[in-house]
Scaffold this motif. Structure first.
Motif, mmCIF file in Angstrom:
data_model
loop_
_atom_site.group_PDB
_atom_site.id
_atom_site.type_symbol
_atom_site.label_atom_id
_atom_site.label_comp_id
_atom_site.label_asym_id
_atom_site.label_seq_id
_atom_site.Cartn_x
_atom_site.Cartn_y
_atom_site.Cartn_z
ATOM 1 N N SER A 17 0.829 -1.207 0.000
ATOM 2 C CA SER A 17 0.000 0.000 0.000
ATOM 3 C C SER A 17 0.860 1.253 0.000
ATOM 4 O O SER A 17 2.071 1.209 0.230
ATOM 5 C CB SER A 17 -0.922 0.010 1.222
ATOM 6 N N VAL A 18 0.212 2.379 -0.253
ATOM 7 C CA VAL A 18 0.883 3.673 -0.216
ATOM 8 C C VAL A 18 1.438 3.934 1.182
ATOM 9 O O VAL A 18 2.508 4.528 1.345
ATOM 10 C CB VAL A 18 -0.108 4.794 -0.614
ATOM 11 N N ILE A 19 0.699 3.501 2.205
ATOM 12 C CA ILE A 19 1.074 3.702 3.605
ATOM 13 C C ILE A 19 0.984 2.366 4.329
ATOM 14 O O ILE A 19 0.023 1.615 4.147
ATOM 15 C CB ILE A 19 0.135 4.727 4.274
ATOM 16 N N ASP A 20 1.990 2.079 5.142
ATOM 17 C CA ASP A 20 1.925 0.920 6.027
ATOM 18 C C ASP A 20 1.200 1.388 7.290
ATOM 19 O O ASP A 20 1.795 2.003 8.178
ATOM 20 C CB ASP A 20 3.336 0.430 6.359
ATOM 21 N N TRP A 21 -0.092 1.102 7.374
ATOM 22 C CA TRP A 21 -0.926 1.664 8.430
ATOM 23 C C TRP A 21 -0.575 1.123 9.807
ATOM 24 O O TRP A 21 -0.637 1.858 10.802
ATOM 25 C CB TRP A 21 -2.403 1.416 8.103
ATOM 26 N N GLN A 22 -0.203 -0.138 9.868
ATOM 27 C CA GLN A 22 0.184 -0.701 11.164
ATOM 28 C C GLN A 22 1.445 -0.015 11.686
ATOM 29 O O GLN A 22 1.532 0.336 12.872
ATOM 30 C CB GLN A 22 0.419 -2.203 11.043
ATOM 31 N N SER A 23 2.411 0.217 10.808
ATOM 32 C CA SER A 23 3.635 0.904 11.230
ATOM 33 C C SER A 23 3.344 2.350 11.617
ATOM 34 O O SER A 23 3.945 2.878 12.564
ATOM 35 C CB SER A 23 4.673 0.862 10.097
ATOM 36 N N ALA A 24 2.428 3.003 10.897
ATOM 37 C CA ALA A 24 2.077 4.387 11.218
ATOM 38 C C ALA A 24 1.457 4.472 12.606
ATOM 39 O O ALA A 24 1.784 5.371 13.398
ATOM 40 C CB ALA A 24 1.115 4.942 10.169
ATOM 41 N N ALA A 25 0.564 3.531 12.907
ATOM 42 C CA ALA A 25 -0.071 3.528 14.231
ATOM 43 C C ALA A 25 0.954 3.239 15.325
ATOM 44 O O ALA A 25 0.970 3.902 16.372
ATOM 45 C CB ALA A 25 -1.198 2.496 14.266
ATOM 46 N N GLU A 26 1.819 2.251 15.086
ATOM 47 C CA GLU A 26 2.841 1.923 16.085
ATOM 48 C C GLU A 26 3.790 3.094 16.304
ATOM 49 O O GLU A 26 4.165 3.419 17.438
ATOM 50 C CB GLU A 26 3.619 0.694 15.638
ATOM 51 N N GLY A 27 4.192 3.750 15.223
ATOM 52 C CA GLY A 27 5.094 4.882 15.327
ATOM 53 C C GLY A 27 4.472 6.054 16.056
ATOM 54 O O GLY A 27 5.116 6.714 16.882
ATOM 55 N N ALA A 28 3.185 6.331 15.768
ATOM 56 C CA ALA A 28 2.495 7.441 16.420
ATOM 57 C C ALA A 28 2.347 7.194 17.917
ATOM 58 O O ALA A 28 2.544 8.106 18.732
ATOM 59 C CB ALA A 28 1.127 7.643 15.776
ATOM 60 N N LYS A 29 2.016 5.965 18.283
ATOM 61 C CA LYS A 29 1.850 5.657 19.710
ATOM 62 C C LYS A 29 3.192 5.673 20.435
ATOM 63 O O LYS A 29 3.269 6.102 21.594
ATOM 64 C CB LYS A 29 1.157 4.301 19.866
ATOM 65 N N ALA A 30 4.248 5.245 19.754
ATOM 66 C CA ALA A 30 5.567 5.274 20.385
ATOM 67 C C ALA A 30 6.016 6.708 20.657
ATOM 68 O O ALA A 30 6.753 6.962 21.615
ATOM 69 C CB ALA A 30 6.586 4.566 19.497
ATOM 70 N N ALA A 31 5.559 7.654 19.826
ATOM 71 C CA ALA A 31 5.963 9.049 19.980
ATOM 72 C C ALA A 31 5.005 9.847 20.859
ATOM 73 O O ALA A 31 5.190 11.053 21.025
ATOM 74 C CB ALA A 31 6.040 9.710 18.597
ATOM 75 N N THR A 32 4.005 9.191 21.426
ATOM 76 C CA THR A 32 2.960 9.898 22.160
ATOM 77 C C THR A 32 2.730 9.274 23.533
ATOM 78 O O THR A 32 2.476 8.069 23.639
ATOM 79 C CB THR A 32 1.625 9.851 21.370
#
Length: 318
Positions: A17-32
């Protein structure tokens, strides 16, 4: 908060996909920082009471028959990210798979951008009415979220009573439930315009008409919500709005840049433009006339009518 883990999640983006959504969610939560969900005695019932009383007041003012969502959640920031990454994925599902010499690099950049967006919003959203646009099945219910850590943080920063502030947020979100309840066609109307606009973006073109229609509809959604708030909320709230505006203006240059990139300035413009439209309609006619926007899609004001409400009033008079 773990920025290293966030960066590692983005760097590991994969898939087709254009975006790896699972990685985006994991990355956002790790930074928050998720924030606290340690509810005080009676706090859960206070949220429920605010929603019930908001529903009764908005029903009385609007005359609309609607109910609040079955899903009313008190969330931390990570819960909000998990709930909304699914929405973003549905809305952006029409985007094509990356092509070119380095599709993996494009996916990583896109995933990183979405990670930053989700993290920023997760730290700032107070409450949300989610009509679950583009849900997989029509039977999926809409939802109402309250991000408790953000509500408490904002109330502290604004130096306002947290119970009063929470109640104000509840009333605002319930007005959106009233709109979608009064206009069963509204979800499909917004979905079609989003799909048209995003589908064209994926081919490198810009569907100006679709986005203008979407902007007009969202201006009506935000403006009518403000109209109902003015008539339904059982307390003065100009001080709350003024303090929020001052807080936005006092953000750092980086925060202001994020808001522009995320289109949050556009949303504030929609508030003001929609509010001005409905204030004029009610001054010339009444709330009942203003509510005719929800009778059918054709009753939505055009861009020209939003700036000249008299034109819409004349059209509705025919």
């Amino acid at each position: 908060m773990n920025l290293y883990r966030s960066a590692r999640a983005v760097a590991g983006a994969s898939g087709d996909s254009v975006i790896d959504w699972q990685s985006a969610a994991e990355g956002a939560k790790a930074a928050t920082d998720p924030g606290s969900l340690d509810l005080e005695p009676g706090e859960r019932e206070a949220y429920a009471r605010d929603v019930r009383e908001a529903r009764a007041a908005v029903r009385a003012v609007s005359g609309a028959e609607f109910d609040v969502p079955d899903t009313v959640e008190i969330q931390n920031r990570h819960h909000w990210i998990d709930a909304n990454v699914e929405t973003f994925e549905r809305v952006m599902g029409a985007l094509e798979t990356p092509t070119g010499a380095f599709p993996g690099a494009a996916r990583t950049v896109n995933t990183g951008t979405m990670t930053v967006l989700l993290a920023f919003l997760g730290r700032n959203v107070l409450g949300q009415y989610d009509p679950l646009l583009l849900a997989d099945t029509p039977s999926e219910d809409h939802a109402l979220y309250f991000v408790r850590p953000n509500i408490h943080k904002a109330a502290d920063a604004l130096e306002v009573d947290v119970d009063r502030f929470r109640r104000w947020i509840a009333f605002h979100e319930v007005t959106h439930a009233a709109e979608f309840g009064a206009a069963p066609w509204l979800s499909e109307h917004l979905e079609e315009r989003m799909q048209d606009g995003i589908a064209d973006l994926s081919t490198g073109s810009f569907n100006k008409a679709a986005f203008k229609d979407l902007d007009a509809a969202m201006t009506v959604v935000e403006g009518y919500a403000e109209l109902l708030m003015d008539h339904a909320f059982d307390d003065e709230y100009e001080d709350l709005r003024r303090k929020l505006d001052e807080r936005r203006q006092g953000r750092s240059p980086l925060q202001r840049l994020f808001r522009r990139l995320l289109g949050l300035g556009l949303k504030e413009r929609q508030y003001e433009r929609g509010k001005n439209f409905f204030e004029h309609v009610v001054a010339v006619r009444d709330v009942e006339t203003a509510s005719r926007v929800w009778d059918r899609p054709e009753n939505l004001p055009t861009q020209d009518e939003l700036d000249s409400p008299g034109l819409w009033i004349q059209r509705m008079g025919r």
